[in-house]
Design a protein around this motif. Structure first.
Motif, PDB file in Angstrom:
ATOM      1  N   THR A  93       1.104  -1.206   0.199  1.00  0.00           N
ATOM      2  CA  THR A  93       0.601  -0.224  -0.207  1.00  0.00           C
ATOM      3  C   THR A  93       0.992   1.429  -0.316  1.00  0.00           C
ATOM      4  O   THR A  93       0.585   1.958  -0.398  1.00  0.00           O
ATOM      5  CB  THR A  93      -0.714  -0.073   1.532  1.00  0.00           C
ATOM      6  N   LEU A  94       2.012   1.130   1.134  1.00  0.00           N
ATOM      7  CA  LEU A  94       3.156   2.609   1.449  1.00  0.00           C
ATOM      8  C   LEU A  94       4.027   2.735  -0.235  1.00  0.00           C
ATOM      9  O   LEU A  94       3.823   3.680  -1.310  1.00  0.00           O
ATOM     10  CB  LEU A  94       3.574   2.980   2.153  1.00  0.00           C
ATOM     11  N   LEU A  95       3.720   1.027  -1.051  1.00  0.00           N
ATOM     12  CA  LEU A  95       5.247   1.535  -2.323  1.00  0.00           C
ATOM     13  C   LEU A  95       3.699   2.526  -3.585  1.00  0.00           C
ATOM     14  O   LEU A  95       4.385   2.750  -4.042  1.00  0.00           O
ATOM     15  CB  LEU A  95       5.120  -0.083  -2.491  1.00  0.00           C
ATOM     16  N   SER A  96       2.640   1.819  -3.054  1.00  0.00           N
ATOM     17  CA  SER A  96       1.503   2.021  -4.458  1.00  0.00           C
ATOM     18  C   SER A  96       1.922   3.480  -4.784  1.00  0.00           C
ATOM     19  O   SER A  96       0.870   3.927  -5.070  1.00  0.00           O
ATOM     20  CB  SER A  96       0.329   1.476  -4.540  1.00  0.00           C
ATOM     21  N   ILE A  97       1.598   4.212  -2.940  1.00  0.00           N
ATOM     22  CA  ILE A  97       0.999   5.660  -3.186  1.00  0.00           C
ATOM     23  C   ILE A  97       2.279   6.722  -2.695  1.00  0.00           C
ATOM     24  O   ILE A  97       1.720   8.087  -2.708  1.00  0.00           O
ATOM     25  CB  ILE A  97      -0.103   6.071  -2.234  1.00  0.00           C
ATOM     26  N   ARG A  98       4.033   6.125  -3.316  1.00  0.00           N
ATOM     27  CA  ARG A  98       4.612   7.138  -2.398  1.00  0.00           C
ATOM     28  C   ARG A  98       5.327   7.966  -3.240  1.00  0.00           C
ATOM     29  O   ARG A  98       5.420   8.756  -2.655  1.00  0.00           O
ATOM     30  CB  ARG A  98       6.085   6.175  -2.580  1.00  0.00           C
ATOM     31  N   ASN A  99       4.490   7.676  -4.794  1.00  0.00           N
ATOM     32  CA  ASN A  99       4.870   8.767  -5.702  1.00  0.00           C
ATOM     33  C   ASN A  99       3.581  10.130  -5.590  1.00  0.00           C
ATOM     34  O   ASN A  99       4.807  11.266  -5.422  1.00  0.00           O
ATOM     35  CB  ASN A  99       4.904   9.121  -6.700  1.00  0.00           C
ATOM     36  N   GLU A 100       2.601   9.824  -4.555  1.00  0.00           N
ATOM     37  CA  GLU A 100       1.439  10.571  -4.870  1.00  0.00           C
ATOM     38  C   GLU A 100       0.844  10.768  -3.416  1.00  0.00           C
ATOM     39  O   GLU A 100      -0.593  10.189  -4.162  1.00  0.00           O
ATOM     40  CB  GLU A 100       0.854  11.337  -6.418  1.00  0.00           C
ATOM     41  N   PRO A 101       0.933  10.317  -2.416  1.00  0.00           N
ATOM     42  CA  PRO A 101       0.183   9.966  -1.535  1.00  0.00           C
ATOM     43  C   PRO A 101      -0.799  10.740  -0.618  1.00  0.00           C
ATOM     44  O   PRO A 101      -0.433  11.975  -0.190  1.00  0.00           O
ATOM     45  CB  PRO A 101       1.301   9.933  -0.095  1.00  0.00           C
TER      46      PRO A 101
END
Length: 286
Positions: A93-101
């Motif tokens: 989950t963190l990896l998927s939203i790291r660019n635009e969290p």
């Protein structure tokens, strides 16, 4: 011969008499009763012969054993539960939203992953070999937050000292300083990254260098130089670690006083410099 003939005639005459009618009635009734009796016996025999067959069908072992056999087969074919499944889910989950969290979503996932503590190390360790640089950066950051509890991941962190990402490098190096056998390899990397263009990388390096039990002259020189860093957060980190060092940081008292007297120094930095200067001076009196 005549005698026999006479006897027969008398017998047939008697058969036509009223007594013979009674005999016929009695014989007929007896015959009926015997018929019913035979049917009853036959019905009883049939019932008794059927009962054992019914009992046997109820006691057939295969019928009762089928549910147990099915459960056993399910137990054997069921896939094993992955103990790291929830950790992996939080990390992904963190990896998927790291660019635009999304701030709320990030905080929830971060809180969940952090709550696993040391038990998250296997997943984080595996992620350090991920082909995605972002995954390695994320994993190195959480391993660094675990400090000594990340010992299991030390071998992959040593490899990460040469990672293409300076963020991964600095997190790996700061974590390895907790382990004496890796410290000599980690500190030179931290010294080098203390001058990196990225302020967050410099910040992490300064904190890691200052949190050691003892500092070499080279380490102290790097921290001292950070007092004049262009980023106020890096300056604050240098000020704080110098105060924690105590007497070994006495050579920086002049620089700290300069910050205190400078009118351009922010109130936050000035108060931190006053506190660290006091800590160093107090340690000299002991």
């Amino acid at each position: 011969m005549m005698r026999i003939y006479e006897d027969l005639r008398r017998f047939f005459k008697w058969m036509d008499s009223s007594q013979m009618q009674v005999f016929r009635v009695v014989f007929a009734v007896s015959l009926v009763l015997c018929t019913f009796s035979l049917k009853g016996c036959g019905g009883s025999a049939t019932s008794e012969s059927q009962q054992p067959a019914s009992a046997e069908s109820k006691q057939t072992p295969s019928v009762a054993a089928e549910p147990e056999q099915s459960e056993e087969m399910i137990a054997v074919t069921a896939e094993p539960v992955d103990p790291q499944a929830e950790v992996k889910a939080a990390f992904e989950t963190l990896l998927s939203i790291r660019n635009e969290p999304d701030p709320d979503e990030w905080m929830q996932a971060d809180k969940k992953l952090s709550a696993f503590g040391k038990s998250a190390v296997p997943t984080l360790k595996a992620a350090m070999s991920h082909s995605d640089p972002g995954a390695r950066e994320l994993a190195s950051m959480y391993l660094a937050s675990l400090g000594p509890d990340a010992k299991e991941a030390a071998p992959v962190l040593e490899t990460a000292l040469k990672d293409a990402s300076p963020f991964t490098q600095v997190n790996a190096a700061s974590t390895l300083t907790h382990f004496p056998e890796y410290r000599e390899k980690a500190i030179p990397v931290l010294i080098s990254l203390a001058e990196h263009p990225d302020p967050n990388t410099r910040l992490t390096s300064i904190y890691a260098l200052g949190n050691q039990e003892s500092q070499s002259e080279e380490q102290l020189s790097v921290i001292k130089a950070a007092l004049n860093d262009s980023d106020p957060d890096v300056q604050l980190a240098a000020i704080k670690v110098l105060g924690q060092m105590g007497d070994p940081a006495k050579a920086t008292l002049t620089e700290l006083q300069t910050l205190i007297d400078n009118t351009d120094t922010s109130e936050v930095l000035r108060e931190a410099a006053l506190s660290s200067k006091s800590q160093i001076e107090q340690s000299q009196k002991k």
